[in-house]
Scaffold this active site. Structure first.
Site, short mmCIF file in Angstrom:
data_model
loop_
_atom_site.label_atom_id
_atom_site.label_comp_id
_atom_site.label_asym_id
_atom_site.label_seq_id
_atom_site.Cartn_x
_atom_site.Cartn_y
_atom_site.Cartn_z
N SER A 71 0.86 -1.18 0.00
CA SER A 71 0.00 0.00 0.00
C SER A 71 0.89 1.22 0.00
O SER A 71 2.12 1.11 0.11
CB SER A 71 -0.91 0.01 1.24
OG SER A 71 -1.79 1.12 1.20
N ARG A 312 -0.43 -3.84 -6.99
CA ARG A 312 -1.63 -4.56 -6.60
C ARG A 312 -2.85 -3.81 -7.11
O ARG A 312 -2.81 -2.60 -7.33
CB ARG A 312 -1.74 -4.71 -5.08
CG ARG A 312 -1.78 -3.42 -4.32
CD ARG A 312 -2.35 -3.56 -2.93
NE ARG A 312 -3.76 -3.84 -2.94
CZ ARG A 312 -4.51 -3.91 -1.83
NH1 ARG A 312 -3.96 -3.74 -0.65
NH2 ARG A 312 -5.79 -4.15 -1.91
N THR A 348 -7.08 1.25 4.80
CA THR A 348 -6.65 0.38 5.90
C THR A 348 -7.54 0.56 7.12
O THR A 348 -7.93 -0.43 7.77
CB THR A 348 -5.18 0.67 6.25
OG1 THR A 348 -4.36 0.45 5.10
CG2 THR A 348 -4.71 -0.23 7.38
N CYS A 505 -0.17 -5.66 -17.36
CA CYS A 505 0.54 -6.48 -16.37
C CYS A 505 1.81 -5.76 -15.93
O CYS A 505 2.65 -5.41 -16.76
CB CYS A 505 0.88 -7.84 -16.95
SG CYS A 505 1.83 -8.86 -15.80
N CYS A 531 4.57 -13.68 -11.75
CA CYS A 531 3.33 -13.08 -11.23
C CYS A 531 3.50 -12.56 -9.81
O CYS A 531 3.97 -13.27 -8.92
CB CYS A 531 2.22 -14.13 -11.26
SG CYS A 531 0.64 -13.52 -10.62
N CYS A 534 -1.11 -9.25 -8.42
CA CYS A 534 -1.91 -8.01 -8.41
C CYS A 534 -3.34 -8.27 -8.85
O CYS A 534 -4.23 -7.48 -8.54
CB CYS A 534 -1.25 -6.95 -9.29
SG CYS A 534 -1.39 -7.24 -11.07
N CYS A 537 -5.04 -8.96 -14.33
CA CYS A 537 -5.44 -9.73 -15.51
C CYS A 537 -6.85 -10.25 -15.38
O CYS A 537 -7.66 -10.16 -16.31
CB CYS A 537 -4.45 -10.86 -15.76
SG CYS A 537 -4.18 -11.94 -14.35
#
Length: 562
Positions: A71, A312, A348, A505, A531, A534, A537
């Protein structure tokens, strides 16, 4: 590794012929992020106060708590203050934890930085710049001290159901299957966790949560969720360029007027800078690296060193896109439900509060003598009466206001009016018109951009970036990025979208290789080893035929300071 460019092989043996071990618990929590850990801590606090034994198990797909957490992050401590009132005086609290000292807002052109007013929602007095993955590690220590059983590296891959359709618990992924679908030496069947209540805290677009949303039709009365992708780096910079606690947010360049998003730069810790870009996934052109060539950023980074990278997806739908949260036997909590306050760029505190309220409802339900399926109606009700819903309702129109003919300029004008004057007190509610996948237009509708060339100083190629994520997956296992028919995907996607997967990506997972034998001239390929989880895709691909699933054995990134 590069998965075979053919339809994935079916399993060549029957896993159901092997028995699963099972364990009975009171509450099973899927996901070790802020929401899941807050729920676990609150449950054990209540059990301790009531002198009652309550078994709480938390499963985390990452190899350790915090490994998959990323984050910005400027933390509003409202929920943390409620959960652990003395957190600031605790031994070794989350580190670094830097009080916010100054807010700046800038509109960028390619060469200039124009000061604009800081919206009220983005005033950060009393907030803290932190590493969220460090915060979750610290919260996990608090949870374990209270008696929570935490199992990292346990990927929940299946929801289990009773015969009456209520959730029974979850099963973890099998291990010891080859990428050809064959049983390997050391094969182990996954384990079942049977629980009276299962709380799903998987984070944005959780693989089990999306199945639950579909099975129980939880989006029946809500807008489609819309998403962004956040790309982040952490730099260690020249002390002479460090400004302790300074927070900068940007709009405009390098994004076009029809693309929602913006950048950030936070000074925290000892000469550390968190910076990145959030791009709304209702447009297919997420670029990060050019931003750092702007003088606003490059002058801070000069002489510095990039030490961490990650990405992410995040929920941007807000109030309108919150689904029904409960179903027989469980509930959705945290970012998997979508409590991000987009104008604040904070989620959060709301995720933690949702976990705490779900824990309180679960504890009360466990005290009942009911032998039937438990449904946490009181969780949904208490959340609607909490400051979480009040906060999200007030800003409900700001993100969807960017769906207008003027694009970002119209959104800025309306958002400014609402933030400074209307403050959400309007009789109307704007809506999100479509999913992000449906919003994608053909490549022919846009000019093809010039390829960006990283300079190796402030911008880097994707593989260099991925090397900074600590990502690792066991090589010989089935790909967790599932496409039923790779050739059909290529025929449907490439001619119209010209390899959109290679652009959205952030880890170089997808590529189209030249293939003279193919009718499209291209062959689709997946480098699943790269990968970083995140999930963009699964969200964005217009053909909606990429299914992101959890890999086995704790695979994925191992983030630091993110």
């Amino acid at each position: 590794f590069s998965a075979s460019p053919r339809r994935p092989a079916a399993l060549k043996f029957d896993p159901s012929s092997f028995p699963r071990e099972s364990d009975n618990v009171d509450v099973c929590i899927v996901g070790g992020g802020p929401a899941g850990l807050s729920a676990a801590i609150r449950l054990k606090q209540l059990a301790s106060a009531a002198n009652r034994e309550t078994r709480v198990v938390l499963l985390e797909k990452g190899s350790e708590i915090g490994a998959h957490i990323l984050s910005g992050a400027v933390i509003e401590p409202t929920a943390l203050n409620e959960l652990i009132p003395d957190w600031k005086s605790c031994k070794n609290p989350q580190s670094p934890s830097t009080p916010a000292t100054k807010d700046r807002m800038r509109f960028l052109t390619s060469k200039f930085s124009i000061p604009i007013p800081v919206p009220p929602q983005m005033h950060n007095k009393g907030n803290y710049i932190m590493s969220l993955n460090n915060l979750t590690k610290w919260l996990s220590e608090k949870a374990e001290a209270l008696g929570v059983e935490i199992y990292p590296g346990f990927s929940a891959s299946e929801v289990l159901y009773h015969s009456n359709g209520s959730v029974k618990g979850i099963a973890t992924a099998d291990s010891g299957i080859s990428k050809q679908g064959e049983q390997k030496d050391g094969y182990e069947r996954g384990m079942e966790f049977h629980s009276r209540i299962t709380l799903f805290a998987e984070g944005c677009h959780g693989s089990l949560s999306k199945k639950l949303i579909s099975k129980f039709d939880l989006r029946k009365q809500s807008d489609p969720q819309t998403y962004g992708i956040g790309l982040k780096e952490v730099w260690e910079i020249d002390p002479a360029r460090f400004r302790d606690g300074e927070i900068t947010h940007t709009l405009g360049w390098p994004l076009s007027k029809d693309t929602y998003g913006g950048g950030w730069m936070y000074h925290f810790g000892e000469n550390l800078v968190s910076l990145g870009l959030v791009v709304g996934l209702d447009y297919p052109n997420p670029w990060l690296n050019p931003m750092k060539h702007h003088p606003l950023y490059s002058q801070v980074l000069k002489g510095g060193k990039c030490i961490s990278y990650g990405a992410r997806a995040l929920n941007e739908g807000g109030y309108q896109s919150i689904p029904k949260l409960t179903f027989p036997g469980g509930a959705l909590i945290g970012d998997t439900a979508g409590f991000l306050n987009v104008p604040k760029i904070k989620g959060t505190h709301t995720a933690m509060k949702s976990g705490m309220l779900a824990a309180e409802a679960a504890f009360d339900a466990l005290e009942s003598d009911s032998s039937g399926p438990i449904q946490l109606f009181s969780y949904e009700e208490s959340l609607k009466n909490s400051w979480v819903y009040k906060e999200l309702y007030q800003v409900r129109n700001l993100r969807p206001s960017f769906h207008n003919p003027l694009g970002i300029y119209g959104g800025i004008l309306y958002s400014g009016l609402d933030a400074f004057l209307l403050k959400g007190r309007t009789p109307w509610t704007f809506h999100h018109p479509s999913t992000d996948a449906d919003a994608t237009k053909p490549a022919a509708a846009f000019p093809k951009p010039e390829p960006f060339k990283p300079d190796g100083v402030t911008s880097f190629d994707l593989l260099t970036n991925v090397s900074r994520t600590g990502t690792n997956h066991e090589e010989d296992q089935p790909s967790h990025l599932q496409v039923d028919d790779w050739q059909a995907h290529t025929r449907a996607s490439y001619p119209k979208y010209q390899g959109i997967e290679t652009r959205f990506c952030p880890a170089g997972v997808y590529e189209y290789l030249d293939d003279e034998t193919s009718e499209t001239g291209k062959k689709f390929n997946i480098n699943a080893q790269n990968c970083i989880h995140c999930k963009t895709c699964d969200i964005k691909v217009p053909t909606q035929d990429i299914n992101w699933q959890v890999p086995a054995n704790g695979g994925g990134p191992k983030y630091i300071l993110t």
